[in-house]
Scaffold this motif. Structure first.
Motif, short mmCIF file in Angstrom:
data_model
loop_
_atom_site.label_atom_id
_atom_site.label_comp_id
_atom_site.label_asym_id
_atom_site.label_seq_id
_atom_site.Cartn_x
_atom_site.Cartn_y
_atom_site.Cartn_z
N GLU A 104 0.83 -1.20 0.00
CA GLU A 104 0.00 0.00 0.00
C GLU A 104 0.87 1.26 0.00
O GLU A 104 0.58 2.23 -0.72
CB GLU A 104 -0.92 -0.01 1.23
CG GLU A 104 -1.90 1.14 1.26
CD GLU A 104 -2.80 1.08 2.48
OE1 GLU A 104 -3.58 2.02 2.69
OE2 GLU A 104 -2.70 0.10 3.24
N ASN A 105 1.94 1.25 0.78
CA ASN A 105 2.85 2.40 0.83
C ASN A 105 3.49 2.67 -0.54
O ASN A 105 3.64 3.82 -0.96
CB ASN A 105 3.94 2.16 1.87
CG ASN A 105 3.42 2.23 3.29
OD1 ASN A 105 2.26 2.54 3.52
ND2 ASN A 105 4.26 1.90 4.25
N MET A 106 3.89 1.61 -1.22
CA MET A 106 4.53 1.76 -2.53
C MET A 106 3.57 2.36 -3.55
O MET A 106 3.98 3.11 -4.44
CB MET A 106 5.07 0.41 -3.01
CG MET A 106 6.25 -0.11 -2.19
SD MET A 106 6.82 -1.75 -2.71
CE MET A 106 7.52 -1.37 -4.31
N LYS A 107 2.30 2.07 -3.42
CA LYS A 107 1.31 2.63 -4.33
C LYS A 107 1.26 4.15 -4.19
O LYS A 107 1.27 4.88 -5.19
CB LYS A 107 -0.06 2.01 -4.05
CG LYS A 107 -1.17 2.56 -4.93
CD LYS A 107 -2.51 1.93 -4.56
CE LYS A 107 -2.98 2.40 -3.20
NZ LYS A 107 -4.33 1.91 -2.85
N TYR A 108 1.23 4.64 -2.95
CA TYR A 108 1.20 6.09 -2.72
C TYR A 108 2.54 6.74 -3.06
O TYR A 108 2.58 7.89 -3.53
CB TYR A 108 0.83 6.39 -1.27
CG TYR A 108 -0.60 6.06 -0.93
CD1 TYR A 108 -1.65 6.85 -1.42
CD2 TYR A 108 -0.93 4.97 -0.14
CE1 TYR A 108 -2.97 6.54 -1.12
CE2 TYR A 108 -2.25 4.66 0.16
CZ TYR A 108 -3.26 5.45 -0.33
OH TYR A 108 -4.56 5.17 -0.04
N THR A 109 3.63 6.02 -2.87
CA THR A 109 4.95 6.57 -3.19
C THR A 109 5.09 6.78 -4.69
O THR A 109 5.65 7.79 -5.14
CB THR A 109 6.06 5.64 -2.69
OG1 THR A 109 5.90 5.43 -1.28
CG2 THR A 109 7.43 6.25 -2.93
#
Length: 274
Positions: A104-109
């Motif tokens: 999920e973090n990589m998607k926003y990054t």
């Protein structure tokens, strides 16, 4: 107005022209200079309108970019958090939760990378994304090792249980004993591998959190509302025209203007002196 009046005006005009020829000849360069000034004023008005239109488009683009960046920055602050769960000897389920959070973090990054466009000298968002991918890879490896250990233990227990149904020294007994010993070696190797990766699981989160904070501060530094368009020109058309003639205009354009003005002044001087 009758015919006689028109005739008198024409005769009076001819009389003035014949009496003061120098004055009327001097009006020609003056008219040329006035025409040049009026042309410069009109050019300034057209240029100013074009500049305002460009300012409108630029301000619109910057405002839209600001809105998108602010939304991504807010999402990054609230959603890109430290992955949950312990990092030392975690269970398979805990690693699964951590892996899901990193995804999920990589998607926003990635959304932040697209909008904030890090330059070559400051790739903190790219570094954070790479660190996230490394974190993701190590957790996936550890989960794979844990799954291998679970399956190996299950097969060891099955082989040990089935071994009791054979006579000691029989082919079946030896076969199950071999399976047991091989799975035991697999588990021993898995313990060694998982120890190495557990060291990385202890080290990477600290780096991960530092980079996350740097990303947040970096994006915040790029958040700025666009300046208002339609800022009034303090110099006015005269000052802007003079700047065009002396500084801002193209060299060939300024040369032609100065050459025309010099010719007009020279012609005017010759008439006055004659």
């Amino acid at each position: 107005m009758n015919y006689q009046t028109i005739t008198n005006l024409v005769q009076y005009g001819n009389h003035l022209f014949n009496t003061y020829p120098t004055f009327f000849h001097a009006l020609l360069p003056v008219g040329t200079i006035l025409t040049a000034i009026l042309g410069m004023k009109n050019s300034h008005r057209i240029e100013k309108q074009a500049k305002r239109q460009i300012d409108i488009e630029i301000s619109k683009y910057k405002l839209e970019l600001f809105d998108k960046r602010f939304k991504v920055w807010t999402e990054f602050q609230s959603m890109v958090l430290t992955p949950p769960g312990p990092v030392f000897n975690p269970t398979y389920e805990q690693l699964g939760c951590t892996l899901e959070k990193i995804n999920e973090n990589m998607k926003y990054t990635k959304k932040a990378i697209l909008l904030f466009s890090p330059d070559k000298n400051f790739n903190v968002l790219h570094d954070f994304n790479v660190t996230s991918a490394t974190f993701h890879r190590i957790i996936s490896i550890v989960m794979g090792i844990q799954l291998t250990m679970v399956n190996a233990k299950r097969e060891m227990e099955k082989a040990q249980e089935e071994q009791t149904s054979y006579e000691e020294g029989s082919i079946g007994y030896i076969s199950k004993k071999y399976i047991f010993e091989q799975k035991e070696k697999v588990i021993q190797q898995a313990y060694e591998n998982i120890y190495e990766h557990n060291q990385a699981l202890i080290r990477i989160p600290s780096e991960y959190n530092k980079l996350r904070l740097k990303c947040e501060l970096y994006m915040e530094s790029l958040l700025s509302a666009p300046k208002q368009a339609f800022e009034e020109d303090e110099k006015g058309w005269i000052g802007t025209s003079l700047d065009y003639v002396t500084k801002t205009g193209p060299i060939h354009g300024r040369f032609v203007i100065w050459l025309a003005l010099a010719a007009c002044v020279l012609f005017l001087g010759m008439l006055i002196c004659s």
